[in-house]
Design a protein around this motif. Structure first.
Motif, PDB file in Angstrom:
ATOM      1  N   SER A  37      -3.044   9.846  -5.009  1.00  0.00           N
ATOM      2  CA  SER A  37      -3.149   8.437  -5.048  1.00  0.00           C
ATOM      3  C   SER A  37      -2.049   7.952  -3.850  1.00  0.00           C
ATOM      4  O   SER A  37      -1.136   8.745  -3.875  1.00  0.00           O
ATOM      5  N   SER A  38      -2.395   6.817  -3.557  1.00  0.00           N
ATOM      6  CA  SER A  38      -1.788   5.922  -2.538  1.00  0.00           C
ATOM      7  C   SER A  38      -2.069   4.487  -2.552  1.00  0.00           C
ATOM      8  O   SER A  38      -3.176   4.235  -3.429  1.00  0.00           O
ATOM      9  N   GLU A  39      -1.312   3.839  -1.953  1.00  0.00           N
ATOM     10  CA  GLU A  39      -1.515   2.388  -1.886  1.00  0.00           C
ATOM     11  C   GLU A  39      -2.920   2.105  -1.147  1.00  0.00           C
ATOM     12  O   GLU A  39      -3.508   0.744  -1.597  1.00  0.00           O
ATOM     13  N   LEU A  40      -3.661   2.891  -0.629  1.00  0.00           N
ATOM     14  CA  LEU A  40      -4.809   2.825  -0.025  1.00  0.00           C
ATOM     15  C   LEU A  40      -6.227   2.965  -0.859  1.00  0.00           C
ATOM     16  O   LEU A  40      -7.143   2.422  -0.973  1.00  0.00           O
ATOM     17  N   GLU A  58      -9.828  -7.912  -6.008  1.00  0.00           N
ATOM     18  CA  GLU A  58      -9.589  -6.536  -5.903  1.00  0.00           C
ATOM     19  C   GLU A  58     -11.156  -5.883  -5.807  1.00  0.00           C
ATOM     20  O   GLU A  58     -11.673  -5.906  -6.967  1.00  0.00           O
ATOM     21  N   TRP A  93      -7.315   6.486  -3.720  1.00  0.00           N
ATOM     22  CA  TRP A  93      -7.253   7.594  -4.250  1.00  0.00           C
ATOM     23  C   TRP A  93      -8.397   8.540  -3.984  1.00  0.00           C
ATOM     24  O   TRP A  93      -9.314   7.983  -3.701  1.00  0.00           O
ATOM     25  N   HIS A 100      -8.005  -6.026  -0.848  1.00  0.00           N
ATOM     26  CA  HIS A 100      -7.540  -7.178  -1.591  1.00  0.00           C
ATOM     27  C   HIS A 100      -8.210  -8.490  -0.701  1.00  0.00           C
ATOM     28  O   HIS A 100      -7.933  -8.258   0.641  1.00  0.00           O
ATOM     29  N   ASN A 107      -9.823   1.290   4.212  1.00  0.00           N
ATOM     30  CA  ASN A 107      -8.835   2.393   3.839  1.00  0.00           C
ATOM     31  C   ASN A 107      -9.635   3.704   3.230  1.00  0.00           C
ATOM     32  O   ASN A 107      -8.971   4.594   3.180  1.00  0.00           O
TER      33      ASN A 107
END
Length: 344
Positions: A42-45, A135, A47, A60, A84
């Motif tokens: 997982s990452s902010e981009l 989102e 998973w 977003h 992403n």
């Protein structure tokens, strides 16, 4: 002439027997789910689900900077989610030395962005200190005819790579044994410095340097279908000794004998040779610059060669690797379903 209800409605004893069979299957499934779960990187981009073989991009779109228009905000979120996914794919480890963004000089990622066709996964209206936003989560497959692995193979065929052996193309259509065994490689105990990193082309190697498993040893059709390895987290310790609930088996046997129902599953008099469902082996350590290759003992390698000659367990990519969940992954009971339900 018999009534239709007499023809199509089974006898009560058969219905009860089938319900008991269903109960047995449910209990076994629940027990299996307690052992292993999908591994998410997982990452902010977004998973990567390394068990299912899927890339999830998160985007977003804020309403106040889109007029405010829900349609425009969702579209902006989709564009970001798409971007992403490409970024997550670019960071994928191809093998023990390279990531995907360095494959063929970085040109592959540019091409991937062009033919990427993600599908919608979820859309939510949320809010934070900046305001309300949509989102959007989109998902792209790693495997299958739309997956990145097939695109990589096509590139390898067009521009051969000396460092990567191509997979074996099947002479005849693949016919897998549905109940064939799975190899479970336990790497969950490794120290932090030696933890396994998931890769598209991992290898299984021995202390002497022999390669037991790499892209060149697998069946191309199966590799395209599901990749070389399913990465999971959890405790594989009980898989070898796991039994199919003997108390329920005894109940089924008694019911079958009492009612005269012939069932190889329930009748203890009908003996069938059952293959071991999971072959659990220990990963001694990792190898390679990126810690993607798996080191097994010479003894285990010898046993796996013999097993592969019999069941094609390696050739058909029936390999599960249990990694340490603290390397950035999440035990994904909230995002993913049953591991066992989704395995082929």
């Amino acid at each position: 002439m018999k009534r239709l209800v007499d023809i199509f409605v089974p006898e009560p004893r058969v219905v009860i027997f089938l319900l008991l069979m269903l109960l047995l299957g449910v209990e076994i499934s629940l027990a299996a789910n307690a052992y292993l779960a999908p591994y998410l990187e997982s990452s902010e981009l977004g998973w990567i689900d390394w068990q299912k073989g899927e890339i999830y991009g998160v985007g977003h779109g804020y309403l106040d900077i889109n007029n405010p228009s829900p349609f425009k905000a969702k579209r902006a979120a989709r564009v970001t989610a798409h971007s992403n996914i490409v970024k997550l794919a670019a960071a994928l480890k191809l093998d023990d030395q390279r990531t995907l963004d360095s494959f063929q000089g970085g040109n592959f990622v540019i091409q991937y962005q062009g033919f990427l066709r993600p599908r919608p996964h979820a859309t939510h209206l949320k809010a934070d200190q900046k305001g309300s936003y949509y989102e959007v989560i989109e998902v792209a497959p790693l495997h299958g005819i739309e997956g990145v692995t097939l695109k990589i193979l096509n590139q390898l065929k067009a521009n051969p790579d000396k460092k990567i052996r191509p997979p074996q193309r099947p002479v005849h259509p693949v016919r897998e044994e549905p109940d064939g065994p799975w190899l479970v490689l336990d790497a969950s105990h490794l120290a932090a410095a030696d933890r396994v990193n998931p890769a598209i082309f991992p290898k299984i190697v021995t202390p002497s340097g022999s390669v037991l498993y790499d892209l060149g040893t697998v069946n191309e059709e199966i590799f395209v279908k599901r990749g070389m390895v399913h990465y999971v987290v959890g405790d594989p310790g009980n898989l070898q000794s796991r039994k199919a609930h003997p108390h329920l088996q005894r109940i089924l046997s008694k019911v079958a004998n009492l009612w005269g129902i012939s069932s190889a599953h329930a009748d203890p008099q009908i003996k069938r040779k059952r293959r071991q469902k999971y072959i659990v082996k220990n990963v001694e350590n990792t190898r390679g610059l990126a810690k993607t290759n798996l080191l097994v003992s010479e003894r285990d390698a010898k046993e796996l060669k013999a097993e592969d000659a019999s069941s094609k367990i390696l050739k058909n990519c029936r390999v599960i690797v249990v990694v340490t969940s603290s390397i950035g992954g999440i035990e994904s009971s909230l995002r993913s379903g049953s591991l066992w339900a989704s395995l082929p």
